[in-house]
Design an enzyme around this catalytic site. Sequence first.
Site, PDB file in Angstrom:
ATOM      1  N   GLY A  33      14.098  -1.135  -8.230  1.00 33.19           N
ATOM      2  CA  GLY A  33      13.064  -0.120  -8.116  1.00 33.19           C
ATOM      3  C   GLY A  33      12.645   0.110  -6.677  1.00 33.19           C
ATOM      4  O   GLY A  33      11.673   0.817  -6.417  1.00 33.19           O
ATOM      5  N   THR A  47      12.704   1.802  -3.176  1.00 37.89           N
ATOM      6  CA  THR A  47      13.089   3.126  -2.667  1.00 37.89           C
ATOM      7  C   THR A  47      13.274   3.062  -1.154  1.00 37.89           C
ATOM      8  O   THR A  47      12.970   2.056  -0.520  1.00 37.89           O
ATOM      9  CB  THR A  47      12.034   4.187  -3.026  1.00 37.89           C
ATOM     10  OG1 THR A  47      10.756   3.781  -2.486  1.00 37.89           O
ATOM     11  CG2 THR A  47      11.902   4.333  -4.531  1.00 37.89           C
ATOM     12  N   ALA A  80      16.105   3.207 -10.485  1.00 35.05           N
ATOM     13  CA  ALA A  80      15.181   4.282 -10.835  1.00 35.05           C
ATOM     14  C   ALA A  80      14.125   4.372  -9.749  1.00 35.05           C
ATOM     15  O   ALA A  80      13.682   3.352  -9.212  1.00 35.05           O
ATOM     16  CB  ALA A  80      14.528   4.040 -12.192  1.00 35.05           C
ATOM     17  N   SER A  81      13.739   5.582  -9.424  1.00 37.66           N
ATOM     18  CA  SER A  81      12.659   5.772  -8.456  1.00 37.66           C
ATOM     19  C   SER A  81      11.316   5.379  -9.058  1.00 37.66           C
ATOM     20  O   SER A  81      10.359   5.111  -8.336  1.00 37.66           O
ATOM     21  CB  SER A  81      12.613   7.222  -7.988  1.00 37.66           C
ATOM     22  OG  SER A  81      12.405   8.091  -9.087  1.00 37.66           O
ATOM     23  N   HIS A 105      -0.225   8.013  -2.934  1.00 39.53           N
ATOM     24  CA  HIS A 105       0.013   6.595  -3.166  1.00 39.53           C
ATOM     25  C   HIS A 105      -0.908   5.751  -2.287  1.00 39.53           C
ATOM     26  O   HIS A 105      -1.551   6.252  -1.367  1.00 39.53           O
ATOM     27  CB  HIS A 105       1.471   6.228  -2.866  1.00 39.53           C
ATOM     28  CG  HIS A 105       2.409   6.552  -3.978  1.00 39.53           C
ATOM     29  ND1 HIS A 105       3.023   7.779  -4.092  1.00 39.53           N
ATOM     30  CD2 HIS A 105       2.825   5.823  -5.035  1.00 39.53           C
ATOM     31  CE1 HIS A 105       3.793   7.792  -5.168  1.00 39.53           C
ATOM     32  NE2 HIS A 105       3.690   6.615  -5.758  1.00 39.53           N
ATOM     33  N   HIS A 106      -0.902   4.462  -2.563  1.00 34.90           N
ATOM     34  CA  HIS A 106      -1.677   3.502  -1.783  1.00 34.90           C
ATOM     35  C   HIS A 106      -1.147   3.433  -0.349  1.00 34.90           C
ATOM     36  O   HIS A 106      -0.006   3.814  -0.056  1.00 34.90           O
ATOM     37  CB  HIS A 106      -1.609   2.117  -2.437  1.00 34.90           C
ATOM     38  CG  HIS A 106      -0.205   1.675  -2.733  1.00 34.90           C
ATOM     39  ND1 HIS A 106       0.604   1.058  -1.812  1.00 34.90           N
ATOM     40  CD2 HIS A 106       0.537   1.803  -3.860  1.00 34.90           C
ATOM     41  CE1 HIS A 106       1.781   0.799  -2.352  1.00 34.90           C
ATOM     42  NE2 HIS A 106       1.766   1.242  -3.601  1.00 34.90           N
ATOM     43  N   LYS A 136       2.374   1.820   0.800  1.00 38.32           N
ATOM     44  CA  LYS A 136       3.684   2.385   0.474  1.00 38.32           C
ATOM     45  C   LYS A 136       4.380   2.808   1.763  1.00 38.32           C
ATOM     46  O   LYS A 136       3.827   3.551   2.572  1.00 38.32           O
ATOM     47  CB  LYS A 136       3.553   3.561  -0.480  1.00 38.32           C
ATOM     48  CG  LYS A 136       4.910   4.093  -0.939  1.00 38.32           C
ATOM     49  CD  LYS A 136       4.790   4.989  -2.146  1.00 38.32           C
ATOM     50  CE  LYS A 136       6.158   5.470  -2.619  1.00 38.32           C
ATOM     51  NZ  LYS A 136       7.059   4.362  -2.964  1.00 38.32           N
ATOM     52  N   THR A 146       9.735   8.946  -6.487  1.00 32.26           N
ATOM     53  CA  THR A 146       9.384   9.720  -7.679  1.00 32.26           C
ATOM     54  C   THR A 146       9.281  11.206  -7.355  1.00 32.26           C
ATOM     55  O   THR A 146       9.774  12.061  -8.097  1.00 32.26           O
ATOM     56  CB  THR A 146       8.045   9.215  -8.258  1.00 32.26           C
ATOM     57  OG1 THR A 146       8.176   7.831  -8.576  1.00 32.26           O
ATOM     58  CG2 THR A 146       7.654   9.994  -9.507  1.00 32.26           C
TER      59      THR A 146
END
Length: 232
Positions: free
Chosen positions: A71, A73, A96-97, A131-132, A135, A142
């Site tokens: 997961g 990215t 998966a993103s 996002h937080h 990141k 996503t």
Amino acid sequence: MKIALLGYGKMGKTIEKIAIERGHTIVLKVDKDDTDYNVSQADVAIDFSIPTAAVNNITNCFNANVPIVSGTTGWLDHYDTMVHLCKEKKGAFIYASNYSLGVNLFFELNKKLAKMMSSVEGYDIAMEEIHHTEKLDAPSGTAITLAEGIIENTNKKTWKLDKGDHETIAITAKRIDRVPGTHTVTYSSKVDNIEIAHTAHNRSGFALGAVIAAEWLKERIGVFTMRDVLGL
């Protein structure tokens, strides 16, 4: 099931909690600076590390014949190389993103809406992701997956951060403390807006999806996505 956690940050710790609740055992925890480890004791590995560690982690799993769910990215320039290596080693791999079950349903809704809107004139398409502040990559994986779903079904050719035109989807990326993840797709015209959005309340949805993907992958060989896991 014996699970190796490659990446033991906040997501890794959440995955650990959910995996144990589902009856699994964590046999290895690899922090972001660890490069020398033995993953062969695991039935499956789950990688939520950092972009610079992901390729090494995935390669180690293929070499040890351990299925891996990734997961992480920000490393996808090497995705095709990892797919080739997986096939060469007869390994098992899911990238998966986003592993949230709700987000993967959102991906399908996004494609369906894009296809419906493709025949309607007068709408501009834009996206926003929040996002937080921890990141590392922007836009999020996503958001990129959502943009790719739109591109597949409309006349849009590409995406760019902040700037869009008739062939380009503008993606605005915001970083706000303690936001797990919010993604909004907006079709705007002179007379109205149409929006779809997914808002995560915490990390648990991402972690649960990753563990479910690992359970599904354990006895398989090949390269898969969350569409395979969910039967979409």
